[in-house]
Enzyme design. Structure first.
Site, PDB file in Angstrom:
ATOM      1  N   ASN A   1       0.857  -1.192   0.000  1.00 13.56           N
ATOM      2  CA  ASN A   1       0.000   0.000   0.000  1.00 13.56           C
ATOM      3  C   ASN A   1       0.886   1.233   0.000  1.00 13.56           C
ATOM      4  O   ASN A   1       2.109   1.131  -0.048  1.00 13.56           O
ATOM      5  CB  ASN A   1      -0.946  -0.035   1.215  1.00 13.56           C
ATOM      6  CG  ASN A   1      -0.165  -0.117   2.521  1.00 13.56           C
ATOM      7  OD1 ASN A   1       0.679   0.731   2.793  1.00 13.56           O
ATOM      8  ND2 ASN A   1      -0.419  -1.166   3.303  1.00 13.56           N
TER       9      ASN A   1
ATOM     10  N   LYS B   1       7.765 -16.932 -11.508  1.00 11.51           N
ATOM     11  CA  LYS B   1       7.009 -15.765 -11.977  1.00 11.51           C
ATOM     12  C   LYS B   1       5.774 -16.240 -12.768  1.00 11.51           C
ATOM     13  O   LYS B   1       5.878 -17.102 -13.628  1.00 11.51           O
ATOM     14  CB  LYS B   1       7.910 -14.907 -12.877  1.00 11.51           C
ATOM     15  CG  LYS B   1       7.225 -13.637 -13.359  1.00 11.51           C
ATOM     16  CD  LYS B   1       8.105 -12.874 -14.328  1.00 11.51           C
ATOM     17  CE  LYS B   1       7.332 -11.717 -14.971  1.00 11.51           C
ATOM     18  NZ  LYS B   1       8.015 -11.177 -16.160  1.00 11.51           N
TER      19      LYS B   1
ATOM     20  N   PRO C   1      -2.143 -12.074   9.859  1.00 10.12           N
ATOM     21  CA  PRO C   1      -2.351 -12.017  11.309  1.00 10.12           C
ATOM     22  C   PRO C   1      -2.581 -10.573  11.762  1.00 10.12           C
ATOM     23  O   PRO C   1      -1.928  -9.647  11.275  1.00 10.12           O
ATOM     24  CB  PRO C   1      -1.044 -12.568  11.890  1.00 10.12           C
ATOM     25  CG  PRO C   1      -0.032 -12.443  10.802  1.00 10.12           C
ATOM     26  CD  PRO C   1      -0.776 -12.526   9.519  1.00 10.12           C
ATOM     27  N   ASP C   2      -3.517 -10.367  12.670  1.00 12.52           N
ATOM     28  CA  ASP C   2      -3.834  -9.026  13.177  1.00 12.52           C
ATOM     29  C   ASP C   2      -2.907  -8.727  14.348  1.00 12.52           C
ATOM     30  O   ASP C   2      -3.147  -9.159  15.480  1.00 12.52           O
ATOM     31  CB  ASP C   2      -5.307  -8.956  13.609  1.00 12.52           C
ATOM     32  CG  ASP C   2      -5.711  -7.523  13.963  1.00 12.52           C
ATOM     33  OD1 ASP C   2      -6.886  -7.179  13.808  1.00 12.52           O
ATOM     34  OD2 ASP C   2      -4.827  -6.753  14.391  1.00 12.52           O
ATOM     35  N   ILE C   3      -1.856  -7.944  14.080  1.00 15.45           N
ATOM     36  CA  ILE C   3      -0.819  -7.685  15.094  1.00 15.45           C
ATOM     37  C   ILE C   3      -1.416  -6.916  16.279  1.00 15.45           C
ATOM     38  O   ILE C   3      -1.266  -7.286  17.437  1.00 15.45           O
ATOM     39  CB  ILE C   3       0.342  -6.887  14.464  1.00 15.45           C
ATOM     40  CG1 ILE C   3       0.937  -7.676  13.291  1.00 15.45           C
ATOM     41  CG2 ILE C   3       1.405  -6.548  15.501  1.00 15.45           C
ATOM     42  CD1 ILE C   3       1.821  -6.858  12.378  1.00 15.45           C
TER      43      ILE C   3
ATOM     44  N   PHE D   1      -4.253   2.577  15.210  1.00 16.02           N
ATOM     45  CA  PHE D   1      -4.602   3.593  14.219  1.00 16.02           C
ATOM     46  C   PHE D   1      -5.781   3.054  13.417  1.00 16.02           C
ATOM     47  O   PHE D   1      -5.993   1.836  13.361  1.00 16.02           O
ATOM     48  CB  PHE D   1      -3.426   3.850  13.268  1.00 16.02           C
ATOM     49  CG  PHE D   1      -2.541   5.006  13.685  1.00 16.02           C
ATOM     50  CD1 PHE D   1      -1.697   4.881  14.773  1.00 16.02           C
ATOM     51  CD2 PHE D   1      -2.564   6.205  12.986  1.00 16.02           C
ATOM     52  CE1 PHE D   1      -0.881   5.937  15.168  1.00 16.02           C
ATOM     53  CE2 PHE D   1      -1.744   7.262  13.366  1.00 16.02           C
ATOM     54  CZ  PHE D   1      -0.910   7.127  14.463  1.00 16.02           C
TER      55      PHE D   1
END
Ligand code: PMT
Length: 411
Positions: free
Chosen positions: A207, A286, A302-304, A320
């Site tokens: 992102n 590739k 995984p949600d840290i 955040f």
């Protein structure tokens, strides 16, 4: 805050009057010290007018030395800032050479020193300059930037001086003395930047996070005396001095590194833009462009943040929320669902939040919120850390023992 502002002979010296204005807006007293070559780019008259103080430049100026000697100047300074800092002055500070007033002050002061390099990109990447930068950082000197972009010489690359507002906000956030920080002796773990989730050996999902917000928060925590561990995805930012930096790529690596560090943390601040979904399996080779369309099966990363908040002895946890709509509603539901202590909500989309030097946020907690309008991320980070520290002590008690008692050499 008393700032000695050293100006050396780079074209970016023309920005010095604006930098002085930004520093004084933040309540700083600014004493300018120019090198001889700086006077080729900006006049002492202009600088005297904007700083309100007589300009110093010559070590042998008997009158000026009688009024305030170079040693008194070195003691007067809470911070010595050299902006722009040429490759040559960096080399002189490394060697301890002090042929002029500015380098003499750099040698004599006990205050933090910050340099804002400004030079042609080839000079910046020159092994000699990079070696000098590494030595300066090892000695605890703050290297601010440089930025990457178009340069006065018409070329493009790393070596542009940071914008005056960013320099001013960062310098005014430097701690002005040991033992005075709000977070003295506390350990703060910060995640920053994006993660990269491989699709195949040459492609990945990521992102637009630049890491600027998280790095500013890490600097602000360090400026308040915290032991900071910055866990960073891939970014184009120099490692901030005075803290541990752990570079990671994937969400899993960021998860693992966070949990390696979290036991010692009094406070955890998750500013990273962790990718939510990764390819179920990254291809070893590739992917060939055989078909008109292609699809990739994705699986949750995984949600840290949630995993840290769920720990038995969880640190004071600040998340955040990057939302494009219903920002506070979505943020407050994350605050409650993940059982966070605080959450920093920022509107993204339409070029907001990501990869820019400013941001606007609302900080939410169980019974309240505080809004921070658009300002430099370095300024915002300083205020965020003060707010987090206040709530941390309110939640844990002002005399709460630090998780990790730092035994310094002379204890
Ligand atoms: O880096 P910059 O260019 O300066 O941009 C700053 C920023 C916009 C990235 C920053 O201000 C910000 O909003 N960071 C959080 C971005 C994000 O991922 O928000 P989110 O709502 O998707 O995630 C919610 C929270 O969970 C965040 O604290 C995030 O770090 C955390 N998370 C998310 C997913 C995951 N797998 N693990 C997590 O810990």
């Amino acid at each position: 805050m008393n700032i000695v502002l050293g100006i050396t002979g780079g074209i970016a010296a023309y920005k010095a009057p604006d930098l002085v204005r930004r520093l004084r807006e933040r309540g700083a007293e600014v004493q300018i010290v120019m090198t001889a070559s700086a006077e080729e780019f900006v006049t002492a008259t202009a600088l005297q007018a904007v700083s309100g103080r007589a300009i110093r430049s010559n070590l042998w100026d008997k009158e000026a030395e009688a009024a305030m000697s170079h040693i008194e100047l070195a003691r007067w300074a809470d911070v010595v800032l050299v902006a722009p800092a040429t490759a040559e002055v960096m080399a002189r500070i490394v060697s301890g050479a002090a042929p002029d007033l500015l380098t003499t002050i750099c040698l004599a002061t006990e205050a933090p020193i910050a340099l804002a390099p400004a030079m042609n990109h080839v000079m910046w990447s020159n092994p000699a300059t990079q070696a000098n930068k590494a030595v300066l950082e090892e000695r605890g000197i703050h290297i601010l930037g440089p930025a990457t972009g178009s340069q006065a010489c018409g070329e493009t690359g790393a070596g542009r001086m940071l914008e005056p507002d960013t320099i001013a906000a960062t310098v005014c956030g430097l701690s002005v003395g040991k033992g005075e920080g709000l977070l003295e002796g506390r350990t703060v773990v910060v995640t920053a930047g994006p993660t990269r989730e491989p699709i195949d050996p040459v492609r990945y999902i990521t992102n637009r996070s630049s890491g600027k917000m998280g790095y500013a928060i890490a600097r602000a925590a360090a400026a308040q005396g915290a032991n900071v561990v910055l866990i960073s995805g891939p970014v184009n930012l120099p490692a901030p001095p005075g803290m541990q930096v752990r570079m990671v790529r994937t969400a899993q690596e960021m998860f693992d590194t966070t949990h390696d560090q979290i036991a010692a943390a009094d406070i955890f601040i998750a500013a990273a833009a962790v990718v939510d979904y990764r390819p179920t399996s990254a291809k070893q080779q590739k992917i060939k462009k055989d078909n008109e369309t292609a699809s990739i099966e994705l699986v949750r990363c995984p949600d840290i943040l949630a995993s840290v908040a769920a720990l038995d002895a969880a640190p004071f946890t600040v998340g955040f929320a990057a939302e494009t709509e219903k920002v506070e509603d979505y943020a407050r539901s994350k605050l409650e669902k993940k059982k966070l202590d605080m959450i920093v909500a920022n509107q993204v989309g339409d070029d907001r939040g990501f990869d820019r030097d400013d941001n606007a946020v609302s900080v939410l907690w169980k019974n309240g919120k505080q809004e921070f309008p658009t300002r430099a991320k370095a300024d915002l980070a300083r205020d965020l850390i003060e707010l987090v520290a206040k709530h941390f002590y309110a939640a844990r008690g002002a005399d709460a023992q630090p998780k990790l008692t730092v035994i310094s050499g002379n204890d």
